[in-house]
Design an enzyme around this catalytic site. Structure first.
Site, PDB file in Angstrom:
ATOM      1  CE  LYS A   1      -1.004  -6.066   1.254  1.00  0.00           C
ATOM      2  NZ  LYS A   1      -2.111  -5.846   2.212  1.00  0.00           N
TER       3      LYS A   1
ATOM      4  CB  CYS B   1      -0.936   0.018   1.216  1.00  0.00           C
ATOM      5  SG  CYS B   1      -2.028  -1.403   1.351  1.00  0.00           S
TER       6      CYS B   1
ATOM      7  CG  HIS C   1      -1.348   3.074   5.023  1.00  0.00           C
ATOM      8  ND1 HIS C   1      -1.371   1.765   4.603  1.00  0.00           N
ATOM      9  CD2 HIS C   1      -0.601   3.080   6.147  1.00  0.00           C
ATOM     10  CE1 HIS C   1      -0.680   1.009   5.422  1.00  0.00           C
ATOM     11  NE2 HIS C   1      -0.195   1.794   6.375  1.00  0.00           N
TER      12      HIS C   1
END
Length: 637
Positions: A426, A134, A195
């Protein structure tokens, strides 16, 4: 498997072809989910593209441009667009796999609204995130630069920001597209996940806050959705912290018992201070372990509106409705335009919190439910544009920050996304499954409906594209790695401007791709790959994500080579015996890597340990710390 690629709809097929060749034939229609039979994506023929070309100039415009060129002025790619300075709506999912969307080949998870965007717009099949987790991916998206340039990477295992109250974050000297568009008169908003850091030196300095990076308005989570927000079994950090604290508590308890025994049998002399302090330490560590879960929930799982905390901790049963309400309010408030709105969905990150309306509705458990709810939210947002009469003057973009998480698994239940035919997921720096994401653009009357592009593109390309659409200037004082997509999207360019793309894992370069346009090939070179566990698996099961370095990776000499235009699944590594161009490709990619490295400068790494640990004095709190509790959202529960 959730949805095998439909014939002629394989997003990995025939990569590198020019736009005249890349549209599915009439015998192989790309099917869009949303009706029992699906909806064919329109076939765009060359003559139709020419008929739609909006760049024809009147004599007066031609004369102005000619004079301008003679004087040294260069017209921008968007200077002739109808209704220039459009509204810009950017939609980003969290952890969505490319194989979980109907228009990318899934026929069992229902995503009719995302599919509608693809039908009415342009779909990119080789759209690449700059990182497979992320924080660095989002930093690259906002700045148009590889995250290694801004320091939004680490040299250790901390791949993303670990706490809201860490001091790391997007540096203030980085320029986001929001900052540029705000200066040109756009109303700019971010709703959803951030984030990218919050504070530097105090709990209210907000040095990394979205409002300090060009956004006029922010509503959402400064941190990220995570399993620890609801004490879920799949824990990002709670279980690890509890285990460490319990271990230390046991060590202190054993020490206290040892000191006590030594004193009682006269093997130790001196005061009882060691016994007392080791006992106190054991008790404090045990109590800290007990309250760790509650600390995380209050420390990281809260909502802010601009600089004010409105809900701490979050009441997840109403978060979706609050987000939609905020989006609608922003659009209506700024409908006179132009506006830039970045909607950063909390879906589909674990713990997959889904409203009752969608719970149990899909064929794929909580993950499918959460995906279908997010698609419904996309539909609600598009409906708002329709109602306000903004559809034709709004560029809409949909993507995901990276691929789906394969390791998000409990027993036989999979809680992460599906990455289709692509290897990995991921957290894997180079494998396609971690970095190949959906990419859809819609702008009615400007972008051709139903077009499919197989050229390599990047999330970083959004930066120069929206900056130039908004009459901003792409910064000249730094390297911008993104490229303007508008010529490719409109069909005035046949190929992407990207000849090479680099794929990092943390600060470590794992792979690179070369688009050899004259051959229609897309070569992928892997220098480092993670070791999957157990042997023969396709992920690093038992870990949150695969490592970037150390004993958990394999370094390849010679590197692994794949031709993605023939092998998009990266199933068959090429060798000098099977590929005559092997050494030529290796040499050319190696030269590009060295040229890239010469453009890098030293920067502080924002995600390394010292800047990525919890600091109590940086903790945002709407009451006197540690009594962090408030609810300004209205229903009183």
């Amino acid at each position: 498997m959730r949805g095998p690629d439909q014939e002629g709809c394989n997003p990995g097929a025939r990569e590198g072809l020019s736009w005249q060749e890349d549209i599915p034939s009439e015998n192989q229609p790309c099917l869009l989910a949303g009706s029992p039979e699906g909806t064919p994506i329109q076939e765009i023929k060359r003559e139709n593209m020419l008929h739609r070309e909006p760049c024809r100039l009147s004599f007066r415009s031609w004369l102005a441009v000619t004079v301008g060129v003679l004087l040294g002025w260069k017209p921008s790619a968007c200077s002739d667009l109808p209704g220039s300075r459009p509204n810009i709506l950017l939609l980003m999912a969290d952890d969505l796999g490319i194989g979980d969307v109907g228009c990318y080949g899934n026929n069992t998870i229902r995503t009719p609204n995302i599919d509608r965007l693809a039908k009415d717009g342009v779909m990119l099949t080789q759209h690449i995130a700059a990182a497979s987790v992320c924080t660095p991916s989002r930093a690259a998206f906002l700045t148009g630069r590889y995250p290694v340039r801004s320091g939004m990477v680490s040299s250790n295992g901390y791949r993303v920001l670990q706490w809201t109250a860490a001091s790391g974050g997007l540096p203030t000297n980085e320029t986001t597209f929001a900052k540029i568009l705000k200066d040109t008169g756009y109303a700019t908003g971010l709703i959803g996940k951030w984030h990218l850091g919050l504070n530097c030196r105090s709990s209210k300095d907000h040095c990394h806050h979205p409002l300090n990076h060009g956004f006029d308005h922010f509503y959402g989570m400064p941190f990220s959705m995570m399993g620890d927000c609801v004490h879920w079994e799949l824990s990002e950090k709670r279980v690890g912290l509890e285990n460490k604290l319990n271990f230390c508590s046991q060590i202190m308890a054993i020490a206290a018992l040892t000191f006590t025994t030594g004193k009682l049998i006269h093997l130790m002399t001196g005061s009882w201070a060691l016994v007392i302090w080791s006992t106190v330490a054991a008790i404090l560590l045990s109590v800290s372990s007990y309250f760790t879960g509650a600390l995380i929930v209050h420390a990281d799982c809260f909502l802010m509106r601009n600089h004010t905390i409105t809900e701490q901790p979050m009441h997840f049963h109403r978060t979706t409705s609050l987000i939609l309400k905020e989006i609608s309010s922003f659009v209506k408030r700024n409908k006179q335009g132009p506006f830039l709105l970045f909607v950063s969905f909390l879906q589909v990150h674990t713990p997959l919190i889904t409203t009752e309306k969608f719970a149990g509705r899909s064929l794929h458990g909580p993950y499918g439910d959460n995906t279908e709810e997010m698609d419904w939210m996309v539909g609600q947002i598009l409906d708002t544009l329709d109602v306000e009469g903004l559809t034709n003057n709004t560029l809409v973009y949909f993507t995901s920050d990276h691929g789906g998480s394969l390791e998000a698994q409990l027993g036989n239940n999979q809680y992460g996304g599906w990455n289709g035919i692509y290897k990995g997921g991921k957290g894997m720096g180079g494998w396609e499954g971690g970095i190949r994401v959906p990419g859809i653009f819609r702008w009615p009357g400007v972008l051709p409906a139903g077009r499919v592009i197989h050229e390599p593109t990047s999330l970083m390309d959004v930066f120069p594209t929206v900056v130039q659409l908004g009459d901003g200037q792409v910064p000249q004082d730094r390297v911008i790695d993104g490229r303007d997509l508008l010529p490719l999207l409109r069909g005035t360019a046949q190929h992407s401007d990207h000849e090479f793309l680099l794929h990092y894992c943390g600060k470590f370069l794992h792979a690179a791709r070369w688009h050899q346009r004259d051959r229609g090939a897309v070569w992928k070179v892997h220098y480092v790959t993670p070791m999957f566990h157990p042997d023969g698996a396709g992920a690093c099961y038992g870990k949150a994500v695969c490592p970037c370095s150390g004993h958990g990776v394999s370094r390849h000499d010679p590197p692994l080579l794949f031709d993605l235009s023939r092998d998009p699944s990266e199933a068959h590594a090429l060798t000098p015996d099977t590929e005559p161009s092997f050494y030529q490709v290796m040499e050319r990619v190696g030269q590009a890597v060295e040229e890239h490295r010469r453009t890098l400068g030293p920067v502080p790494l924002q995600l390394d340990t010292l800047d990525n640990v919890w600091r109590p004095w940086l903790q945002p709190c709407c009451g006197p710390f540690p009594l962090c509790w408030c609810d300004q959202e209205g229903d009183g529960r």
